[in-house]
Design a protein around this motif. Structure first.
Motif, PDB file in Angstrom:
ATOM      1  N   ASN A 183      -5.785   8.469  -6.792  1.00 26.92           N
ATOM      2  CA  ASN A 183      -5.901  10.027  -6.483  1.00 26.92           C
ATOM      3  C   ASN A 183      -4.449  10.233  -6.176  1.00 26.92           C
ATOM      4  N   THR A 184      -3.243   9.408  -6.311  1.00 32.48           N
ATOM      5  CA  THR A 184      -1.985   9.756  -5.842  1.00 32.48           C
ATOM      6  C   THR A 184      -1.068   9.576  -7.316  1.00 32.48           C
ATOM      7  N   SER A 185      -1.029   8.513  -7.706  1.00 33.27           N
ATOM      8  CA  SER A 185       0.020   8.467  -9.073  1.00 33.27           C
ATOM      9  C   SER A 185      -0.925   8.422 -10.184  1.00 33.27           C
ATOM     10  N   VAL A 186      -1.304   9.795 -10.728  1.00 33.50           N
ATOM     11  CA  VAL A 186      -2.343   9.761 -11.783  1.00 33.50           C
ATOM     12  C   VAL A 186      -1.563   9.670 -12.984  1.00 33.50           C
TER      13      VAL A 186
ATOM     14  N   ALA B 227      -5.496  14.771  -1.307  1.00 32.30           N
ATOM     15  CA  ALA B 227      -5.145  13.969  -2.677  1.00 32.30           C
ATOM     16  C   ALA B 227      -6.217  14.028  -3.601  1.00 32.30           C
ATOM     17  N   ASP B 228      -7.386  13.662  -3.148  1.00 35.99           N
ATOM     18  CA  ASP B 228      -8.428  13.965  -3.915  1.00 35.99           C
ATOM     19  C   ASP B 228      -8.989  15.157  -4.660  1.00 35.99           C
ATOM     20  N   ALA B 229      -8.671  16.367  -4.052  1.00 40.52           N
ATOM     21  CA  ALA B 229      -8.706  17.519  -4.867  1.00 40.52           C
ATOM     22  C   ALA B 229      -7.565  17.745  -5.864  1.00 40.52           C
TER      23      ALA B 229
ATOM     24  N   GLY C  95      -5.459  18.082   9.301  1.00 36.57           N
ATOM     25  CA  GLY C  95      -6.535  17.188   9.553  1.00 36.57           C
ATOM     26  C   GLY C  95      -6.523  15.708   9.466  1.00 36.57           C
ATOM     27  N   GLY C  96      -5.337  15.222   9.563  1.00 34.74           N
ATOM     28  CA  GLY C  96      -5.022  13.863   9.655  1.00 34.74           C
ATOM     29  C   GLY C  96      -5.496  12.904   8.427  1.00 34.74           C
ATOM     30  N   LEU C  97      -5.753  11.979   8.615  1.00 32.59           N
ATOM     31  CA  LEU C  97      -6.004  10.848   7.341  1.00 32.59           C
ATOM     32  C   LEU C  97      -7.205  11.497   6.563  1.00 32.59           C
ATOM     33  N   LYS C  98      -8.522  12.167   7.102  1.00 30.73           N
ATOM     34  CA  LYS C  98      -9.370  12.652   6.282  1.00 30.73           C
ATOM     35  C   LYS C  98      -8.829  13.813   5.520  1.00 30.73           C
TER      36      LYS C  98
ATOM     37  N   ALA D 118       0.811  -1.143  -0.050  1.00 28.98           N
ATOM     38  CA  ALA D 118      -0.046  -0.133  -0.268  1.00 28.98           C
ATOM     39  C   ALA D 118       0.986   1.094  -0.102  1.00 28.98           C
ATOM     40  N   THR D 119       1.833   1.249  -0.480  1.00 30.42           N
ATOM     41  CA  THR D 119       3.172   2.227  -0.403  1.00 30.42           C
ATOM     42  C   THR D 119       2.480   3.647  -1.107  1.00 30.42           C
ATOM     43  N   SER D 120       1.806   3.650  -2.167  1.00 30.14           N
ATOM     44  CA  SER D 120       1.234   4.781  -2.651  1.00 30.14           C
ATOM     45  C   SER D 120      -0.188   4.829  -2.454  1.00 30.14           C
ATOM     46  N   ALA D 121      -0.631   4.337  -1.318  1.00 30.55           N
ATOM     47  CA  ALA D 121      -2.192   4.352  -0.919  1.00 30.55           C
ATOM     48  C   ALA D 121      -2.085   4.946   0.375  1.00 30.55           C
ATOM     49  N   ALA D 122      -1.424   4.559   1.455  1.00 35.21           N
ATOM     50  CA  ALA D 122      -1.496   4.799   2.853  1.00 35.21           C
ATOM     51  C   ALA D 122      -1.135   6.307   2.893  1.00 35.21           C
ATOM     52  N   PHE D 123      -2.188   6.863   3.567  1.00 39.61           N
ATOM     53  CA  PHE D 123      -2.166   8.412   3.935  1.00 39.61           C
ATOM     54  C   PHE D 123      -2.870   9.090   2.744  1.00 39.61           C
ATOM     55  N   ALA D 124      -3.542   8.417   1.799  1.00 40.76           N
ATOM     56  CA  ALA D 124      -4.107   9.177   0.751  1.00 40.76           C
ATOM     57  C   ALA D 124      -5.642   8.311   0.489  1.00 40.76           C
ATOM     58  N   MET D 125      -5.593   7.097   1.073  1.00 35.44           N
ATOM     59  CA  MET D 125      -6.856   6.212   0.514  1.00 35.44           C
ATOM     60  C   MET D 125      -7.127   5.771   1.871  1.00 35.44           C
ATOM     61  N   ASP D 126      -8.303   5.293   1.984  1.00 31.61           N
ATOM     62  CA  ASP D 126      -9.226   4.590   3.217  1.00 31.61           C
ATOM     63  C   ASP D 126      -8.638   3.094   3.123  1.00 31.61           C
TER      64      ASP D 126
END
Ligand SMILES: Cc1ncc(COP(=O)(O)O)c(C=O)c1O
Length: 381
Positions: free
Chosen positions: A304-307, A275-277, A266-269, A169-177
């Motif tokens: 939403n990270t590596s587009v 990232a979403d924006a 705001g932490g994870l949220k 989850a290296t490019s997911a942690a802190f950007a995705m649930d």
């Protein structure tokens, strides 16, 4: 006809997919409290390592009964430790739809010589997740960094599974649930979404993963750097800050800073929203321009990270040379650095949209992308 250069420039041109941009408030003086020149086994070092572990738990919302360890060799080290320590006990399914997932397939099939069921999809697509049997051990990448394709959800992972899910989850942690109840082994590196330093990986184990470690011994030898158990018991120290070998206390300090910054937005949220924006700004740009498109074919799988983007204009003669030339123009203007597609991926661009990138910088960069595209079309003609 070529368009003129936009008036606004990104304040920060760093859109690399790893190491990723440092948090916007970073400067090296923020690391002045690093425990440099001290033993990592001294109280000061141990406290910082423990703070890195517990800060990770707090920001990512990892359950109290999951173990979190700081391990050598970045995300690769964490994944390899998991594969070599856990696999071989039951049937294995390997899922891959881009370069890193394919790398894990090679390791399991060619190095560990496990007769795994391998499910692959081309860049831009994803494997048929409904066909995955979670009574097998399943190895997959949450976000395929080199394809910009992520799993849309974890509905395909059964709650009552008998196998373990091992998730890069290296490019997911802190950007995705990340749904922790569905993940038995999760890995990431500090160098990705939080813009930390490489060097160390994070290995997160569910109680079932620990149970496997304590009840199964692989047939192959394990180097010290991979060993998570001793005498059939988990080496608990690894998960409280007594690392296997010497960590970089400078990298630790940098990670502690990044965690503090994460809390401040705001932490994870807050990180997910950032990232979403960022990614939405790129998606909107693709919608507005018929010469560029997301490599991900299904919107539900768009990262939403590596587009990852591909050029779709039929005036382009050599796709790879064209994409490289566009990236080079943007680099030369100091507008966007390191946005060429990954070396094994289809020709195109990859724009990092993780939370350390400011949306205003993405928005300032995109008109320049249009400029570089037009300039290159004209140059090619
Ligand atoms: C999905 C994935 N796995 C593994 C890696 C390797 O990470 P590291 O170089 O931090 O070991 C990367 C790096 O980009 C990645 O994107």
């Amino acid at each position: 006809m070529a368009i003129s250069q936009p008036a606004t420039r990104p304040a920060n041109p760093r859109f690399s997919s790893g190491p990723c941009a440092k948090p916007p408030t970073f400067d090296v003086t923020k690391l002045a409290d690093a425990a440099l020149g001290r033993s990592h086994r001294a109280a000061i070092g141990k406290d910082k390592l423990k703070a890195a572990i517990e800060g990770t738990r707090e920001v990512l919302g990892i359950p109290a009964d999951y173990k979190i360890g700081i391990v050598p060799a970045s995300d690769t080290g964490a994944v390899e430790m998991a594969l070599w320590s856990l696999l071989g006990a039951r049937k294995v399914e390997m899922l891959a739809w881009e370069s890193f997932g394919s790398g894990w397939v090679t390791d399991v099939v060619k190095q560990l010589k496990i007769d795994a069921e391998v499910k692959t999809a081309d860049y831009g697509q994803i494997v048929d997740l409904a066909s995955v049997d979670c009574n097998n051990d399943v190895v997959f990448t949450w976000n395929g960094t080199t394809a910009g394709v992520r799993v849309p959800n974890a509905d395909w992972i059964a709650d009552d599974r008998e196998g373990l899910t091992i998730c890069d989850a290296t490019s997911a942690a802190f950007a995705m649930d990340l749904p922790w109840d569905k993940l038995d082994v999760t890995t990431f590196s500090w160098q990705k979404v939080l813009g930390g330093e490489a060097a160390h990986g994070m290995l997160i184990l569910s109680p079932r993963a620990v149970e496997r470690l304590e009840s199964y011994t692989p047939a192959w030898p394990l180097p010290k750097i991979f060993r998570l158990t001793k005498g059939g018991k988990l080496i608990d120290g690894i998960f409280t800050g007594a690392t296997i070998n010497t960590p970089s206390m400078l990298a630790v300090e940098d990670y502690l800073f990044a965690l503090d910054w994460a809390r401040s937005v705001g932490g994870l949220k807050g990180l997910i929203a950032r990232a979403d924006a960022n990614a939405q700004a790129v998606f909107d740009f693709c919608d507005a321009n018929d010469w560029i498109a997301n490599l991900a074919e299904d919107d539900a799988t768009r990262s939403n990270t590596s587009v990852c983007l591909k050029f779709t204009d039929d005036r382009i003669k050599d796709g790879a040379a064209f994409a490289k030339a566009v990236a080079k123009r943007l680099e030369n203007e100091n507008i966007a650095l390191d946005i060429g597609a990954y070396r094994d991926a289809p020709a195109g661009l990859r724009i990092w949209c993780g939370g350390t990138v400011e949306t205003s910088d993405i928005e300032a960069m995109l008109p320049w992308l249009a400029w570089a595209f037009e300039a290159e079309i004209e140059a090619q003609a």
